[in-house]
Design an enzyme around this catalytic site. Structure first.
Site, PDB file in Angstrom:
ATOM      1  N   HIS A 139      28.390  41.857  52.739  1.00 53.11           N
ATOM      2  CA  HIS A 139      29.184  42.051  53.959  1.00 53.11           C
ATOM      3  C   HIS A 139      30.571  41.428  53.798  1.00 53.11           C
ATOM      4  O   HIS A 139      30.693  40.268  53.435  1.00 53.11           O
ATOM      5  CB  HIS A 139      28.447  41.419  55.135  1.00 53.11           C
ATOM      6  CG  HIS A 139      28.972  41.813  56.473  1.00 53.11           C
ATOM      7  ND1 HIS A 139      30.057  41.194  57.060  1.00 53.11           N
ATOM      8  CD2 HIS A 139      28.560  42.760  57.348  1.00 53.11           C
ATOM      9  CE1 HIS A 139      30.291  41.742  58.246  1.00 53.11           C
ATOM     10  NE2 HIS A 139      29.400  42.693  58.450  1.00 53.11           N
ATOM     11  N   ALA A 176      34.512  51.808  63.275  1.00 59.43           N
ATOM     12  CA  ALA A 176      33.242  52.204  62.677  1.00 59.43           C
ATOM     13  C   ALA A 176      33.105  53.713  62.811  1.00 59.43           C
ATOM     14  O   ALA A 176      33.719  54.326  63.684  1.00 59.43           O
ATOM     15  CB  ALA A 176      32.087  51.509  63.381  1.00 59.43           C
TER      16      ALA A 176
END
Length: 306
Positions: free
Chosen positions: A177, A237
């Site tokens: 991440h 996103a």
């Protein structure tokens, strides 16, 4: 010695003592009520017995100095096994998200990072390396290091190639991440470069007409400098929302807007965060099929391929 007998009291003395006792009782009740009011007044405030979840669910706004927050997060990461330099970099990335108003990718993620470090899922001492390259492109092996460390390494290479040949393209593998995509595009923006940043993630998104997760949140960031110090900045996103926003609602005990996610059937929109997190999933950008969620699904797959 034999016990002494108390002297006999007159009716006047007994009446006087009764009045004193009643007055003492009334005073005690009054003090008790005042203490209870004070206790209730402070109950809503942070007390040593409260944890962070209590404060979050109370809806209380908590303001923390940016530098202090960075130092605290870095200390947690260092305690979990990261070096001082790597911990400071990761803390900078996480706090930058909170400062930008993206709590889903801010300090909210510190617990996950520390947990992965402690569990041995991430190599805290990994040093990324170039696996293959050309004058304008490179393939970086992150060696399972912290995502921010791998991304910083890759961005430095990418910007150097862009400055030399006019364009730079670097891909990473075996990484983790990396925070908000815009953090990395912003580094290039500050050097006068147009920048794109993409990443795939663990599967959280349920594609259009599917019934289970098969894609990540797969963000797209595009930053471009403009005249007068202005700039264009896109960071989004390709799911309707990142999973972190659902987690924030869950921690606060709040419902979320319909359209963010679906339940375990994959076909029913839900406002319950728990149904999305356990068995369900996120919708692609656009939501359900009738609101053109398949377009978000297409962008999602584009990022996955890249």
């Amino acid at each position: 010695h034999p016990p002494r007998r108390a002297p006999a009291m007159s009716s006047g003395q007994r009446s006087s003592e009764l009045r004193i006792a009643l007055a003492g009782l009334a005073c005690g009740v009054a003090v008790g009520m005042a203490v209870e009011r004070i206790r209730k007044h402070w109950r809503g405030k942070k007390t040593p017995g409260q944890n962070s979840s209590d404060v979050v669910k109370s809806g209380t706004d908590v303001f923390v100095d940016c530098a202090q927050l960075k130092n605290t997060v870095a200390a947690c990461l260092k305690a979990a096994g990261a070096s001082s330099a790597n911990a400071a970099l990761v803390a900078e990335v996480l706090v930058a998200a909170d400062c930008r108003g993206i709590p889903s990718h801010g300090v909210n993620r510190a617990e996950m990072y520390c947990g992965e470090l402690k569990a041995g899922l991430i190599d805290p001492g990994a040093e990324p390396r170039i696996a293959a390259e050309t004058p304008s492109a490179a393939n970086v092996d992150g060696c399972n290091g912290l995502g921010a460390v791998v991304s910083k390494f890759a961005m430095d290479i990418c910007m150097s190639k862009a400055k030399t040949t006019g364009i730079g393209l670097v891909v990473c593998r075996n990484s983790n991440h990396y925070g908000i995509a815009g953090f990395w595009a912003d580094i290039a923006l500050k050097r006068g470069l147009i920048a794109f940043s993409f990443t795939n993630t663990s599967p959280f998104m349920v594609p259009t007409r599917a019934c289970e997760r098969a894609g990540g949140t797969n963000p797209i960031a595009c930053y471009c400098p403009a005249a007068g110090g202005d700039s264009f900045q896109l960071d989004m996103a390709t799911s309707t929302v990142p999973v972190g926003k659902v987690e924030v609602c869950h921690r606060k005990g709040q419902q979320m807007p319909l359209g963010w996610g679906v339940d375990k059937t994959g076909t029913r929109s839900t406002s319950e965060p728990s149904e999305v997190l356990v068995g369900g999933g996120l919708t692609p950008l656009g939501g359900m099929e009738e609101t053109a969620g398949y377009k978000g699904y297409g962008l999602n797959m584009m990022v996955e391929i890249l």
